[in-house]
Motif scaffolding. Structure first.
Motif, short mmCIF file in Angstrom:
data_model
loop_
_atom_site.label_atom_id
_atom_site.label_comp_id
_atom_site.label_asym_id
_atom_site.label_seq_id
_atom_site.Cartn_x
_atom_site.Cartn_y
_atom_site.Cartn_z
N GLY A 153 1.70 6.64 1.44
CA GLY A 153 1.99 7.54 0.32
C GLY A 153 1.87 6.83 -1.02
O GLY A 153 1.72 5.61 -1.08
N ASP A 169 -0.35 10.88 -9.36
CA ASP A 169 0.05 9.93 -8.31
C ASP A 169 -0.71 8.63 -8.51
O ASP A 169 -1.85 8.66 -8.92
N GLU A 227 4.91 8.50 -8.13
CA GLU A 227 4.64 9.93 -8.12
C GLU A 227 5.32 10.55 -9.33
O GLU A 227 6.53 10.39 -9.50
N HIS A 241 -1.53 5.26 -6.05
CA HIS A 241 -1.37 4.59 -4.77
C HIS A 241 -1.55 3.09 -4.95
O HIS A 241 -2.08 2.63 -5.95
#
Lengths: 223, 252
Positions: free
Chosen positions: B3, B27, B7, B29
């Motif tokens: 995930g 987002d 975020e 990563h």
């Protein structure tokens, strides 16, 4: 490998009152694995725009750009950003005439950054004709032709199944040009698909399989 | 793919009656670099301030490695900030204590994240000090005696020493000489590639963004007006403001 269907692209310039200019209209084009397709046409006919649409540097207005990958067919005209970045890393390489990397990092490091061992990077740079004494130096000090070899090496470092080549031999002298074209032909023969634009159609036996002519954003008959 | 490490959803900040940022979502990563561009007052620093836990959202939320940061306060918040986030600012004195040594600034952060043992801490600080290519023998000199470029390197060392999940860079090269700027950018790019740390870079300089960021948000008046893969946004800008921004760039 690559199937382009009904591809259209226009630019709307909001700084000039929203005036819209079409650059590609309803283009259909296929490139198979192990095939080299060359785009020709006058400057402004949409050749570079077509490559940029495939690479995802341009958004498209309509159409599909289907790429075969081991995990299925990806429509490059519609994939999410993160997926596009992954596809570029694994499947699609693009080379232009412009060095798109920091010129202060050594040639061999720029190639290994692609995730390949240093020995491999050295071999590739050698195959492309860059003198060994330049491998450890940064392209800032290189000639235009030497820089271009680094550009090409970066795109060829990983075995990407589709290569988009935009006038990549324009800055190379005759000898270097022939070396680079030979490397491209080897890649093609081992299954890489090439979609290319050349300033001058190279006379290199066994390289080009098909020539497609663009005029005013439309594909004319196949030669 | 795991995930996102950072975020941000519907992030809204109001300063009294004025809107700092409005419904910003993205987002980041591991291994990714997100750029945020926009002119001063566009809200980019407000967004970064919320990611760095300096500001509290009026609406929406920020999650760090899956943890909602809204309810985290006091000592716990400081700990999360020290462990989870590294920050490099344009003005080094906002992040560093200039009167103490470079090594001291780096060690301070390790102590704040619970590192113990003099030798282990010293070794680790020395390793990071070397990694950011600061001159040997100056580790115990006060940061006040360092040049602008060296101060940025100390900031980067301090930010990365605790191996945070996210590195936030707010105009990291603005105000430096061009040659120093280039070397700091090379360093940041190299460290990012080696460590895979997720980064958010705020800059008004499109060259910085082009070199570092794979994805880009364009902000204006607190809102995201355009976003996407960096080279797509910069070579095929669609929003009138992005077109203006790209066409205003001075080519060198």
């Amino acid at each position: 490998m690559l199937r382009i269907r009904g591809l259209s692209k226009s630019f709307t310039n909001h700084l000039r009152g929203g005036d819209t200019r079409a650059v590609l209209s309803q283009v259909d084009l296929d490139v198979a694995a192990g095939q080299c397709v060359v785009l020709t046409g006058a400057s402004g006919s949409g050749k570079s725009s077509l490559l940029r649409c495939v690479y995802g540097s341009y958004t498209v207005d309509a159409g599909r750009i289907e790429l075969d990958t081991p995990s299925g067919v990806a429509d490059l005209a519609a994939v999410p950003d993160r997926e596009l970045i992954r596809i570029r890393r694994e499947h699609v390489g693009m080379v232009t005439q412009f060095l798109s990397v920091p010129p202060r990092i050594s040639a061999v490091d720029l190639v290994t950054e692609q995730g390949v061992p240093a020995a491999w990077a050295t071999e590739l740079l050698t195959d492309l004709g860059l003198q060994p004494e330049l491998h450890g130096l940064a392209p800032a000090t290189f000639s235009g032709g030497e820089r271009q070899l680094v550009n090409i090496a970066i795109a060829l470092a990983r075995p990407r199944p589709l290569l988009l080549l935009d006038e990549i031999t324009a800055s190379l002298d005759h000898g270097r040009r022939s070396t680079v074209l030979s490397v491209l032909r080897e890649r093609k023969e081992s299954g890489t698909a090439l979609l290319a634009i050349f300033h001058e159609l190279p006379d290199h036996p066994g390289l080009i399989d098909e020539v497609c002519q663009l005029a005013a954003g439309r594909l004319k008959e196949t030669v | 793919m795991s995930g996102p490490v950072l975020e941000v959803r519907e992030l809204t900040v109001r300063y009294g009656g004025t809107l700092g940022c409005d419904a910003v979502s993205f987002d980041v990563h591991e291994g990714e670099v997100l750029g945020i561009v926009g002119e001063s007052g566009s809200g980019k620093s407000t967004v970064l301030g919320c990611c760095g836990l300096d500001l509290h959202p009026s609406g929406g939320w920020v999650r760090l490695s899956g943890m909602d940061t809204a309810g985290v306060v006091g000592a716990q918040r400081r700990r999360l900030r020290n462990e989870g986030i590294g920050i490099v600012r344009q003005a080094a004195h906002e992040e560093l204590r200039l009167e103490i040594s470079a090594g001291g600034n780096i060690v301070e952060r390790l102590l704040a994240t619970g590192y113990r043992g003099f030798q282990a801490i010293r070794d680790r600080a020395e390793r990071v000090y070397t990694e950011v290519e600061l001159p040997a023998g100056r580790m115990d000199a006060a940061v006040a005696t360092f040049s602008g470029g060296m101060r940025q390197r100390v900031q980067i060392a301090r930010a990365l020493v605790s191996e945070p999940a996210v590195l936030l860079l707010d105009e990291p090269t603005t105000g430096l000489d061009v040659s120093v700027q280039a070397r700091i950018l090379d360093l940041i790019r190299g460290l990012q590639r080696r460590t895979g740390v997720a980064m958010v870079v705020v800059s008004h300089d499109l060259a910085v963004i082009r070199m570092l960021a794979d994805q880009l948000l364009v902000m204006r008046d607190g809102r995201v007006v355009e976003s996407g893969v960096t080279d797509r946004v910069l070579s095929d800008p669609r929003h009138p403001y992005t077109q203006l921004l790209v066409s205003s760039r001075l080519e060198v």
